[in-house]
Write an enzyme that holds these catalytic residues in place. Structure first.
Site, PDB file in Angstrom:
ATOM      1  N   THR A 357      36.904  27.476  37.416  1.00  0.00           N
ATOM      2  CA  THR A 357      38.350  27.554  37.543  1.00  0.00           C
ATOM      3  C   THR A 357      38.746  26.734  38.768  1.00  0.00           C
ATOM      4  O   THR A 357      37.956  26.590  39.693  1.00  0.00           O
ATOM      5  CB  THR A 357      38.785  29.021  37.758  1.00  0.00           C
ATOM      6  OG1 THR A 357      38.421  29.797  36.626  1.00  0.00           O
ATOM      7  CG2 THR A 357      40.276  29.150  37.981  1.00  0.00           C
ATOM      8  N   GLY A 439      36.121  31.993  40.914  1.00  0.00           N
ATOM      9  CA  GLY A 439      34.818  32.601  40.711  1.00  0.00           C
ATOM     10  C   GLY A 439      34.757  33.598  39.576  1.00  0.00           C
ATOM     11  O   GLY A 439      34.035  34.589  39.655  1.00  0.00           O
ATOM     12  N   GLY A 440      35.534  33.365  38.483  1.00  0.00           N
ATOM     13  CA  GLY A 440      35.421  34.195  37.293  1.00  0.00           C
ATOM     14  C   GLY A 440      35.676  35.653  37.579  1.00  0.00           C
ATOM     15  O   GLY A 440      36.694  36.042  38.146  1.00  0.00           O
TER      16      GLY A 440
END
Length: 535
Positions: A357, A439-440
């Site tokens: 992302t 970071g998901g």
């Protein structure tokens, strides 16, 4: 927010200082993107203009992290006004259903699968944001991105490091091989890399708006590609995607006198607010022992993410009003489940892990503030790149459950649960800052750590982003290696399964607004190649 108690770092040690700017600031995870946004600000563009210029560059120069074939969420606070939330996440095809996928023997949606591809929502969001709040034309805003796509850009160190991990995956798709394995290899640091077809797409969008992506030749080519892979997408699905981005009311929580603002579900901003709500009953001041702080964060994270996995989904299918989970009645009950000395039973995790992302933020000279996140979910998304259009498609549909009856089960026209979450701070009725953590799955936990570091410990944005990170994930408490051995041992003694990892946890950017002194204070995560710039 009180002025940061210590705006100085140890200049005898490696590191970077917070940016202090007097007029405007931008922070992104890539220096070329920050420079493109700053150039627009210096040319008279506003925060929205700068954000769009920057994200377009990142779609070229950080193609493993983001792209026009992905999704987007935005928090936008016009000067002197409250924040607005823009949901730019795409929907599943109208023919999709959990029953149909379960009948194919799927228990989860693979990364390289047409079912992982919802109709991308990013361009719908970009164009709506620009039409309603931008000031400069899109061809001006995309100029740097088009230049880098058509003539090439030098590969940055962190980008090359990430890229190298995906060589095998990229080799599995002809479109990806042609674009991302030039000459049959991963580009090295400093090599020039180009994506001319992506440049052509940006030119088309600048000229014709969202229709250039969701209708006509591009949409037809993308539907052909997906159908050839067994997808259920139609031209009508793509045409509907043009209008998918919509404004929604943000959700909020008061944390020790500062209002934290998030986009509502289908994003996981609710989980970030729940973590902060659970932590708000504790004094996390700078004097708290580090092991105690990490333990409380871990236990709050496990509780919040358990609720996230069970409940967060398409807002049209929510089983409960998300604000219920932010009430003190609920948070107080959950808070009492945290033992300050012992690790609780790990929550069950069933979501696919990911970490890819980009997040950026901008504050302009008039005080308009943008918190902006754009993602293709996995590294290089679905790994399906259309050789006719140069569009790399995301894999956000992997977040759906293939479980009929679950709130987040894949279904006709549904949006999946999203991990990407922009954040915004307000104090005294004014915007006090914009921030985000990449970071998901880590994002909600990371945002809570960042906000606590700013408010409870009085750190400036750069110092807060520099801190060692921890994350309670899948029954393991991940600790970056800078967390001390004694702290790790203490946490292990409390029952945590500790993993001291060499890889960094996420990234992040932030800009705080010091209204009293009339300055902006910004930081950019050293785990990435990014930078904060200002005027």
């Amino acid at each position: 927010m009180e002025r940061a108690r210590d705006m100085q770092r140890d200049f005898g040690q490696p590191g970077r200082s917070a940016l202090i700017a007097g007029e405007a600031a931008i922070a992104t995870s890539h220096p070329l993107a920050s420079a493109a946004g700053l150039e627009v600000l210096m040319d008279g563009g506003n925060a929205v203009d700068a954000a769009l210029a920057a994200v377009a560059v990142q779609c070229v120069a950080e193609a493993h992290m983001t792209g026009i074939g992905g999704d987007c969420f935005v928090l936008y606070a016009p000067a002197g006004r409250d924040a607005l939330a823009l949901n730019g996440s795409g929907r599943a095809p109208r023919a999709a259903s959990a029953e149909a996928l379960a009948a194919q023997g799927l228990t989860a949606i693979p990364q390289r699968s047409p079912h992982a591809v919802t109709v991308p929502g990013a361009i719908s969001a970009w164009c709506r944001l620009h039409e309603e709040h931008g000031s400069l034309p899109l061809d001006r805003l995309f100029a740097r991105a088009i230049l880098y796509a058509e003539e090439g850009y030098p590969v940055a160190p962190r980008v090359a490091w990430d890229w190298a991990e995906d060589a095998g995956f990229l080799a599995g798709d002809a479109g990806c091989r042609a674009v991302f394995l030039p000459g049959g290899r991963i580009p090295a640091v400093g090599d020039r890399h180009a994506q001319p077809l992506l440049g052509a797409r940006l030119r088309d969008i600048a000229a014709r708006g969202a229709a250039a992506f969701y209708e006509g030749a591009v949409a037809e080519s993308l539907v052909r590609l997906l159908k050839a892979q067994g997808g259920l997408h139609t031209l009508d699905d793509f045409a509907a995607g043009r209008e998918v981005a919509n404004w929604v009311d943000p959700i909020r929580l008061d944390y020790h006198g500062t209002e934290v603002v998030e986009c509502p579900p289908n994003g996981q901003g609710l989980a970030a607010l729940m973590i902060l709500g659970l932590l708000s009953g504790h004094d996390l001041a700078a004097e708290m022992p580090e092991a105690d702080r990490i333990h409380l964060h871990a236990e709050a994270t496990k509780i919040a993410y358990h609720h996230r996995d069970a409940l967060i989904c398409d807002p049209d299918h929510l089983p409960h009003d998300p604000r219920t989970l932010l009430s003190e009645a609920v948070l107080g009950t959950l808070r009492r489940r945290i033992d300050p000395k012992r690790a609780g039973r790990p929550a069950l995790w069933t979501e696919p892990e990911h970490r890819d992302t980009i997040y950026l933020c901008v504050v302009d000279r008039d005080g308009n503030a943008v918190s902006f996140i754009n993602s293709i979910f996995d590294s290089f998304g679905s790994g399906l790149l259309d050789p006719e259009t140069g569009v790399l498609l995301h894999s956000r549909g992997r977040s759906f459950r293939v479980e009929p009856g679950h709130p987040n089960a894949i279904g006709p026209g549904k949006r999946p649960m999203h991990t990407i979450i922009p954040g915004l701070l307000r104090r005294g009725g004014r915007t006090a800052g914009v921030f985000g953590v990449m970071g998901g799955h880590y994002q909600a936990a990371g945002q809570a750590q960042f906000v606590s570091s700013i408010i409870d410990r009085g750190l400036d944005p750069q110092a807060a982003l520099d801190l060692p990170r921890s994350f309670a994930f899948d029954g393991v408490l991940q600790l970056e290696t800078r967390v001390g051995e004694d702290v790790a041992a203490d946490l292990g003694g409390r029952g945590h399964s500790v993993d001291r990892r060499n890889e960094p946890l996420g990234g992040g950017q932030a800009i705080l607004i010091d209204h009293e002194r009339g300055v902006l204070i910004a930081g950019s995560d050293p785990r990435k190649d990014g930078c904060a710039l200002g005027i």
